[in-house]
Write an enzyme that holds these catalytic residues in place. Structure first.
Site, PDB file in Angstrom:
ATOM      1  N   HIS A   1       0.838  -1.208   0.000  1.00  0.00           N
ATOM      2  CA  HIS A   1       0.000   0.000   0.000  1.00  0.00           C
ATOM      3  C   HIS A   1       0.871   1.255   0.000  1.00  0.00           C
ATOM      4  O   HIS A   1       0.711   2.144  -0.841  1.00  0.00           O
ATOM      5  CB  HIS A   1      -0.918  -0.018   1.227  1.00  0.00           C
ATOM      6  CG  HIS A   1      -1.780   1.199   1.366  1.00  0.00           C
ATOM      7  ND1 HIS A   1      -3.110   1.212   1.023  1.00  0.00           N
ATOM      8  CD2 HIS A   1      -1.514   2.455   1.816  1.00  0.00           C
ATOM      9  CE1 HIS A   1      -3.623   2.412   1.253  1.00  0.00           C
ATOM     10  NE2 HIS A   1      -2.667   3.183   1.739  1.00  0.00           N
ATOM     11  N   GLU A   2       1.784   1.328   0.960  1.00  0.00           N
ATOM     12  CA  GLU A   2       2.615   2.526   1.069  1.00  0.00           C
ATOM     13  C   GLU A   2       3.554   2.662  -0.126  1.00  0.00           C
ATOM     14  O   GLU A   2       3.875   3.774  -0.558  1.00  0.00           O
ATOM     15  CB  GLU A   2       3.400   2.528   2.388  1.00  0.00           C
ATOM     16  CG  GLU A   2       2.530   2.584   3.633  1.00  0.00           C
ATOM     17  CD  GLU A   2       1.540   3.741   3.656  1.00  0.00           C
ATOM     18  OE1 GLU A   2       1.803   4.772   2.991  1.00  0.00           O
ATOM     19  OE2 GLU A   2       0.493   3.626   4.317  1.00  0.00           O
TER      20      GLU A   2
ATOM     21  N   HIS B   1       3.522   6.742  -6.727  1.00  0.00           N
ATOM     22  CA  HIS B   1       2.784   7.948  -7.139  1.00  0.00           C
ATOM     23  C   HIS B   1       3.729   9.154  -7.080  1.00  0.00           C
ATOM     24  O   HIS B   1       3.650  10.066  -7.918  1.00  0.00           O
ATOM     25  CB  HIS B   1       1.582   8.141  -6.215  1.00  0.00           C
ATOM     26  CG  HIS B   1       0.491   8.994  -6.777  1.00  0.00           C
ATOM     27  ND1 HIS B   1      -0.612   9.358  -6.036  1.00  0.00           N
ATOM     28  CD2 HIS B   1       0.312   9.590  -7.977  1.00  0.00           C
ATOM     29  CE1 HIS B   1      -1.420  10.105  -6.765  1.00  0.00           C
ATOM     30  NE2 HIS B   1      -0.884  10.273  -7.953  1.00  0.00           N
TER      31      HIS B   1
END
Length: 692
Positions: free
Chosen positions: A476-477, A483
């Protein structure tokens, strides 16, 4: 040269950094460097803003918007270091600076975005935006700046501006104190286990982690459970000592709610009242209306519809799960009524009975180093990135690691820092941040991205082992990290994760899907002792159990989202009884007695350590609607790494920053907007919908 000049000249925060890839020279930076560096950086930007606002030249995109974007370089540099360390490796000295600087930085921001002359220049450009010949990216930057100025109060009269400025400065101080109080409660608590009776039921990996935590706290030979999620959750899952489970659970639930100096209830009451007043000054009925107007969701009613749509099936599933746990307890002769501190303990037994799967069987196959490699391999297959670990680089803590990130052509894409282990100087949770963000306006600026976790450290000479949930957190991180790393924009305002809160979780939550791909697990889920890959039958059972306990997980999350939204929909500015309001909100939605909020209000740092997720905790669910649908796009091709889909994903989501409105960006990738069906299917709640 004066003594003051000499101090500034020797301040590493104000010097050019000749370190590898421009990493901050952490070892040279001391707490006493921060305040003078901030003062210098603030004065520099104030002079830059005055030059823009007071220019006799007519406003142009270059002399106003681009000039704004170029301003404050030193402040970004200093703040990037300071605020990252304030979260990941703080100290009494850093916390003192943090308290001191919070209202000063808020005042500085107000001085920019409430500057009447500056706003007039921005507004003049905005009025004639169609005739300026701007590129789409320039048009987006102008639109965002105009929105930011208006939402900061630029159009208000002098008295309203003065009051709004006072509110934002006070809110900055309250948010800082809130997070410091939660950290203090987490840091001060330890459940000391001494002897086999206290350790009953705990598997070897948890004993080793607890022994390591005890040693770090000067209690060699004993075992310590902390309030870090990677310590407390497995303890609640495995400990046979119901009395100790209750004791630890209550401490975990009561962070920020213990009375005394670290109690956060008065801070919450003042914060919500000030936020409501701020919203009214800006022309909105409630703070939730104000906050959501600049998101994908747009209105509180739209958020409530999504929360309610998922709440009914989630609650129905949680009640079925509760009945299963109660039956399990009775079947082994435990004549109890299930309480919140019992849920994880009996759920583990039910999962073992139903799927022949327990954490002690899974964890040996999930070594931290291998899961990091799995995240990197996924990024390589999707986006062509490769990672070369750095050995000689400046560190703010001995445990951190760093990698040079190379793009598909072998060029330097950025630098990635991993800070994986829990420690008393770090706030709880997991997050991504940037020491430096990508942009092209001032040169080809490559990002420095950090992921911060709170995993339990393995014993001496032993690898750190993760639960499947821990591994998912890492993915997730790292999705957030990508991004930031893949960002490809010109203007700093639009870079990386600078998107609305209900869109920012799409890249991170979507990335989690690739952890569950069988070829990734077969290659990287290897036993830490034998090196053997995870057995196929265990992999099958692991995948079959993915939606186990989803009623519980969804209910504890949704409860926090409901309370957050309802707190910020209040119209009254009178005193708030925080505990009473929380209890009443949960009563109204029919919260199961055996489950508590994932984040109770007094330690809800997402919402009260600043206003990033205020009225916005729903964002994870909103983004999950997007990510479930987005991964379906890959599944429809028959290839989870389909190059055409990956190319569109990179172009419109991961590298695009805030170039487009989020709905436009998602539609460009997928061809349409999603419905909640894929989300309910992903969480295994479709049957509960049909039953409800």
């Amino acid at each position: 040269m004066t003594a003051s000049d000499a101090t500034l000249a020797g301040n590493p925060l104000l010097q050019p950094w000749t370190t590898p890839f421009g990493l901050p020279p952490f070892e040279s930076i001391a707490p006493e460097h921060y305040r003078p560096a901030f003062d210098t950086a603030l004065a520099e930007q104030q002079a830059q803003i005055a030059a823009i606002a007071d220019s006799p030249e007519p406003p142009t995109f270059a002399n106003t918007i681009e000039a704004l974007e170029r301003s404050g370089q030193t402040l970004k540099k200093v703040g990037g270091v300071f605020f990252n360390l304030a979260g990941s490796h703080t100290s009494d000295a850093i916390q003192a600076v943090e308290r001191e600087m919070a209202p000063i930085l808020a005042k500085h921001r107000n001085s920019i975005f409430m500057n009447e002359a500056l706003y007039k220049r921005v507004a003049a450009l905005y009025e004639k935006r169609e005739s300026l010949g701007l590129t789409p990216e320039q048009a987006r930057v102008l639109d965002r700046y105009h929105t930011i100025f208006v939402r900061a109060g630029a159009k208000l009269g002098p008295e309203e501006k003065k009051r709004l400025a006072a509110i934002t400065e006070r809110l900055a101080s309250l948010g800082t104190q809130f997070s410091q109080n939660v950290l203090a409660d987490e840091k001060s608590y330890q459940l000391v286990l001494d002897g086999e009776a206290d350790l009953e039921g705990l598997p070897s990996f948890l004993r080793e982690a607890a022994a390591q935590a005890a040693e770090e706290r000067g209690l060699k030979g004993k075992y310590v459970i902390t309030l870090s999620r990677s310590s407390i959750e497995p303890f609640l899952q495995f400990s046979k000592r119901r009395d100790l489970r209750e004791q630890a659970f209550n401490a975990w639930a009561a962070r920020g709610d213990n009375g005394g100096a670290t109690d956060n209830k008065a801070i919450i009451a003042e914060t919500t009242a000030l936020r409501a007043e701020r919203a009214k000054l800006l022309g909105y009925e409630t703070f939730a209306d104000f906050k959501l107007a600049d998101t994908m969701a747009k209105t509180p009613d739209n958020v409530l519809k999504l929360l309610n749509d998922v709440w009914a099936p989630a609650r129905a599933r949680a009640e079925e799960e509760r009945n299963d746990l109660q039956a399990q307890a009775q079947s082994i002769g435990d004549n109890i009524v299930i309480e919140p501190w019992d849920w994880r303990y009996y759920a583990d037994q039910v999962r073992m009975a139903r799927h022949n799967l327990d954490e002690a069987t899974i964890k040996p196959y999930f070594q931290l180093d291998r899961i990091i490699e799995a995240a990197f391999e996924t990024a390589n297959r999707l986006f062509g990135l490769s990672f070369q670990e750095l050995k000689d680089f400046p560190r703010y803590h001995p445990d951190i690691r760093a990698w040079q990130v190379l793009d598909a052509g072998g060029g330097h894409a950025g630098t990635f820092i991993g800070d994986y282990f829990a420690r008393p100087s770090k706030r709880s949770g997991a997050w991504m941040s940037a020491f430096r963000s990508q942009e092209k306006l001032t040169g080809d600026v490559r990002p420095i991205i950090v992921n911060v976790m709170n995993f339990a450290k393995g014993g001496a000479g032993e690898p750190s082992l993760l639960s499947f949930d821990d591994a998912r957190t890492l993915f997730h991180e790292f999705g957030h990290g990508l991004h930031g790393l893949l960002s490809n924009v010109t203007y700093p305002l639009l870079a990386g994760t600078a998107v609305s809160t209900d869109f920012v979780e799409l890249p991170s939550q979507l990335y989690e899907h690739w952890l569950s791909q069988p070829d990734i697990l077969r290659r990287y889920a290897t036993h830490y002792l034998t090196g053997e890959p995870i057995p196929e039958e265990l992999l099958t059972r692991l995948m079959a159990a993915r939606n186990f306990n989803q009623g519980f997980a969804t209910v504890e999350y949704l409860a926090s989202a409901f309370v957050d939204l309802e707190l910020h929909r209040r119209r009254e500015l009178d005193d708030l009884d925080v505990s009473g309001f929380e209890a009443e909100t949960l009563r109204k939605i029919g919260m199961p007695r055996e489950i508590i909020m994932r984040h109770r209000t007094p330690h809800f740092t997402h919402v009260f350590s600043g206003d990033g997720y205020s009225s916005g905790y729903y964002s994870y669910l909103w983004s999950e609607v997007l990510d479930a649908d987005a991964f379906t796009a890959f599944e429809e091709t028959g290839n989870a790494f389909d190059p055409d889909m990956a190319g569109k994903l990179k172009r419109f989501i991961y590298s695009a920053g805030n170039l487009r409105d989020p709905a436009e960006a998602y539609t460009a990738f997928r061809g349409r907007l999603p419905t909640a069906d894929a989300l309910l299917a992903k969480r295994g709640l479709m049957a509960a919908v049909e039953d409800a």
